[in-house]
Design an enzyme around this catalytic site. Structure first.
Site, PDB file in Angstrom:
ATOM      1  N   GLY A  54     -12.619   3.125  12.449  1.00  0.00           N
ATOM      2  CA  GLY A  54     -11.486   2.244  12.249  1.00  0.00           C
ATOM      3  C   GLY A  54     -10.160   2.964  12.389  1.00  0.00           C
ATOM      4  O   GLY A  54     -10.076   4.184  12.253  1.00  0.00           O
ATOM      5  N   SER A  55      -9.105   2.189  12.656  1.00  0.00           N
ATOM      6  CA  SER A  55      -7.756   2.754  12.683  1.00  0.00           C
ATOM      7  C   SER A  55      -7.261   3.022  11.257  1.00  0.00           C
ATOM      8  O   SER A  55      -7.841   2.558  10.281  1.00  0.00           O
ATOM      9  CB  SER A  55      -6.799   1.791  13.381  1.00  0.00           C
ATOM     10  OG  SER A  55      -7.051   1.743  14.769  1.00  0.00           O
ATOM     11  N   GLY A  56      -6.174   3.762  11.168  1.00  0.00           N
ATOM     12  CA  GLY A  56      -5.558   4.039   9.872  1.00  0.00           C
ATOM     13  C   GLY A  56      -5.870   5.412   9.325  1.00  0.00           C
ATOM     14  O   GLY A  56      -5.491   5.728   8.200  1.00  0.00           O
ATOM     15  N   HIS A  57      -6.550   6.244  10.131  1.00  0.00           N
ATOM     16  CA  HIS A  57      -6.958   7.559   9.647  1.00  0.00           C
ATOM     17  C   HIS A  57      -6.390   8.704  10.477  1.00  0.00           C
ATOM     18  O   HIS A  57      -6.909   9.820  10.415  1.00  0.00           O
ATOM     19  CB  HIS A  57      -8.481   7.674   9.651  1.00  0.00           C
ATOM     20  CG  HIS A  57      -9.202   6.694   8.784  1.00  0.00           C
ATOM     21  ND1 HIS A  57      -9.012   6.648   7.430  1.00  0.00           N
ATOM     22  CD2 HIS A  57     -10.106   5.720   9.072  1.00  0.00           C
ATOM     23  CE1 HIS A  57      -9.792   5.695   6.913  1.00  0.00           C
ATOM     24  NE2 HIS A  57     -10.451   5.107   7.885  1.00  0.00           N
ATOM     25  N   ASP A 110     -20.017   0.825  11.749  1.00  0.00           N
ATOM     26  CA  ASP A 110     -19.951   1.771  12.864  1.00  0.00           C
ATOM     27  C   ASP A 110     -21.361   2.056  13.378  1.00  0.00           C
ATOM     28  O   ASP A 110     -21.598   2.120  14.594  1.00  0.00           O
ATOM     29  CB  ASP A 110     -19.305   3.094  12.412  1.00  0.00           C
ATOM     30  CG  ASP A 110     -17.891   2.915  11.888  1.00  0.00           C
ATOM     31  OD1 ASP A 110     -17.440   1.761  11.781  1.00  0.00           O
ATOM     32  OD2 ASP A 110     -17.240   3.922  11.558  1.00  0.00           O
ATOM     33  N   HIS A 219     -11.489   4.787   2.112  1.00  0.00           N
ATOM     34  CA  HIS A 219     -11.116   3.373   2.152  1.00  0.00           C
ATOM     35  C   HIS A 219     -10.972   2.822   0.743  1.00  0.00           C
ATOM     36  O   HIS A 219     -10.993   1.615   0.527  1.00  0.00           O
ATOM     37  CB  HIS A 219     -12.153   2.557   2.906  1.00  0.00           C
ATOM     38  CG  HIS A 219     -12.524   3.136   4.228  1.00  0.00           C
ATOM     39  ND1 HIS A 219     -13.616   3.950   4.391  1.00  0.00           N
ATOM     40  CD2 HIS A 219     -11.922   3.048   5.434  1.00  0.00           C
ATOM     41  CE1 HIS A 219     -13.680   4.336   5.663  1.00  0.00           C
ATOM     42  NE2 HIS A 219     -12.662   3.801   6.311  1.00  0.00           N
TER      43      HIS A 219
END
Lengths: 331, 331
Positions: A54-57, A110, A219
């Site tokens: 996922g994005s945001g990392h 994932d 998360h």
């Protein structure tokens, strides 16, 4: 939480456009352009190394695409796994006829999407292997290590697998070294403050002004304990003791990553590293190539993690091999 | 604000110890060990390049010590200038008989202490020059450019001066290129949230949950306006327009730094960079070597700055020369 963004719906695509504009060696591919590849020519017969999440990392995942590291990366919305299509796009982009290693964190979405993508790849004659990052020791007991989540320590596996592929290792060898690094890498984190998914009504979790959560996932997954904040040295001592409880026999050298989860500044990372280095030295361990900074974040989340990769000669050599991506240059 | 620290009184020293443990090429010198030097041998007759300032801005200042950049750096307490003694220690450590350039931001305390230290150095036969970073266009009108504060754009002057010194330039040449880069570099920032000096009772300044301050300095100095937050593209358009209003005639190439003030994540920096690149392209400017990340921070302060260095062939060549420090590697 304030953010310097436009429409939250455009967050991921604008971020990826900016990343590729700033690093012209990277480009977006696939129908929805949610796979990132680098433009350095891969020789025919090279094993491909792919990741995704996922994005945001950032820098994870897309920031580790480059020669000697990842060949391609599938990227999802914030904290959401990449689509099956994006995983297929990344695998196809990394395929040079010798198979592709899919190396990503142990999260259900994932896993499912990479599994489907691998089945489709097999139908097209592309062989894949899967290795899962499982370094977060707060997420399951040692006896259930396969249930652990993947966090910051995943980048050591990227580095070793990328180097093995560049060195001409076949798919078994590349998958095998990635699994060995995962088996010898451990991470523990401490969270101080939350982050907010763009467009969400509020923060991803809440934590009191004077509290910290030990072992929280990236998360906001629940950790081991939540208490009043304590001095950094005490926290590091507890973190290092937990990490060293899983030290393999006969190991005398470690790679160390002191990672900011986002808003925790470099100054504090160096204060943490100072104590970690003292404790590792006292435990008879020599530190090799320490990494200190924001390597795997959750946007503006406050806190830090410590990862140890217990080295042998093979892993140490691969970590030292040349590599170049937007966020990590070796050699 | 929570911090991963021990006794606030030990914050700076523990941070410096951690920095030097993580980067064994760096060491602390001087009676109070508040000057940082690198261990790569400087050849006799090389001009020294020195900077200094308060703690709390990593990678600035101490993170830019290394070959091709700073030879030594004096460091003070958080947001406080280095002492005269520390400035003397840094100058002495960088002296190889050809004089020392003191290159630092335009702040009263830093200026005064470096001036005194330079007088003491002169008594010992060490010639110095001073060049002040004055890139923050929010801090004074163009006609009073010499009153402007130095912020993130200072690192372009570090890079060029360091390269000129490595190339064998004499003290006049090194000071002259540093001044030329300062004269051609402009920065504007936007602040979203505050930071807290370790041990202080509260944050360094306050700003409402839905407001931003345009042009605020890196210690919370007042900016140009404070309003409701706006979309990133609108802010970038205003920032780029202000920067380009001071574009020198005949310039067609720029170096760009999109800098996090601390807690603003990489994702947002790339969203800002995307728009900045579009606007610079529309203005007929070619971007060279963009830098995107936390290069000059104020601990956990939220916000970002954009710096432009208007290039000529000489500056562009010096920015491309090899350099290596904990936070910036070129070549």
């Amino acid at each position: 939480m304030k953010k310097l963004i436009n429409d939250p719906a455009d967050y991921v695509d604008e971020m990826l456009d900016g990343l590729c504009l700033a690093h012209p060696g990277l480009r977006r591919v696939g129908d929805d352009r949610r796979a990132i590849v680098h433009s350095v020519a891969m020789w025919p017969g090279k094993v491909g190394v792919v990741s995704g999440g996922g994005s945001g990392h950032l820098p994870l995942f897309t920031g580790y695409v480059g020669p000697g590291l990842l060949d391609a990366c599938a990227i999802g919305n914030v904290f959401e796994g990449p689509t099956i299509n994006s995983c297929q796009d990344a695998i196809a982009a990394a395929d040079r006829g010798a198979g592709v290693l899919c190396l990503f964190g142990n999260y259900g979405g994932d896993r499912m999407n990479f599994e489907m993508a691998s089945e489709f790849a097999a139908l097209e004659g592309v062989e894949t292997r899967t290795v899962l990052g499982t370094d977060d020791i707060a997420s399951a007991r040692p006896a259930e290590g396969h249930k652990r989540r993947g966090v910051a320590g995943l980048i050591f596996a990227y580095k070793a697998a990328g180097a093995m592929a560049e060195a001409g290792g076949d798919l078994d060898a590349v998958a095998s070294i990635a699994q060995k690094v995962v088996d010898r890498t451990r991470t523990i984190g401490v969270a101080l403050s939350s982050c907010q998914i763009p467009g969400a009504a509020g923060p991803n979790f809440t934590i009191a002004d004077d509290e910290i959560e030990f072992g929280m996932g990236i998360h906001g997954e629940p950790g081991i304990w939540r208490h009043k904040i304590r001095p950094a040295d005490e926290l590091v001592d507890e973190m290092i003791a937990m990490l060293l409880a899983e030290r393999p026999a006969g190991v005398s050298r470690v790679a160390v990553l002191v990672n900011s989860l986002g808003s925790t500044p470099f100054e504090e990372l160096f204060i943490l590293y100072r104590r970690a280095a003292q404790q590792l030295d006292a435990a008879g361990l020599t530190i090799v190539r320490p990494l200190i900074g924001p390597y795997v974040t959750s946007m503006e989340m406050g806190g830090a993690s410590i990862s140890l990769c217990f080295l042998d000669d093979e892993i140490e050599g691969l970590l030292a091999a040349p590599a170049d991506c937007p966020f990590w240059k070796v050699g």
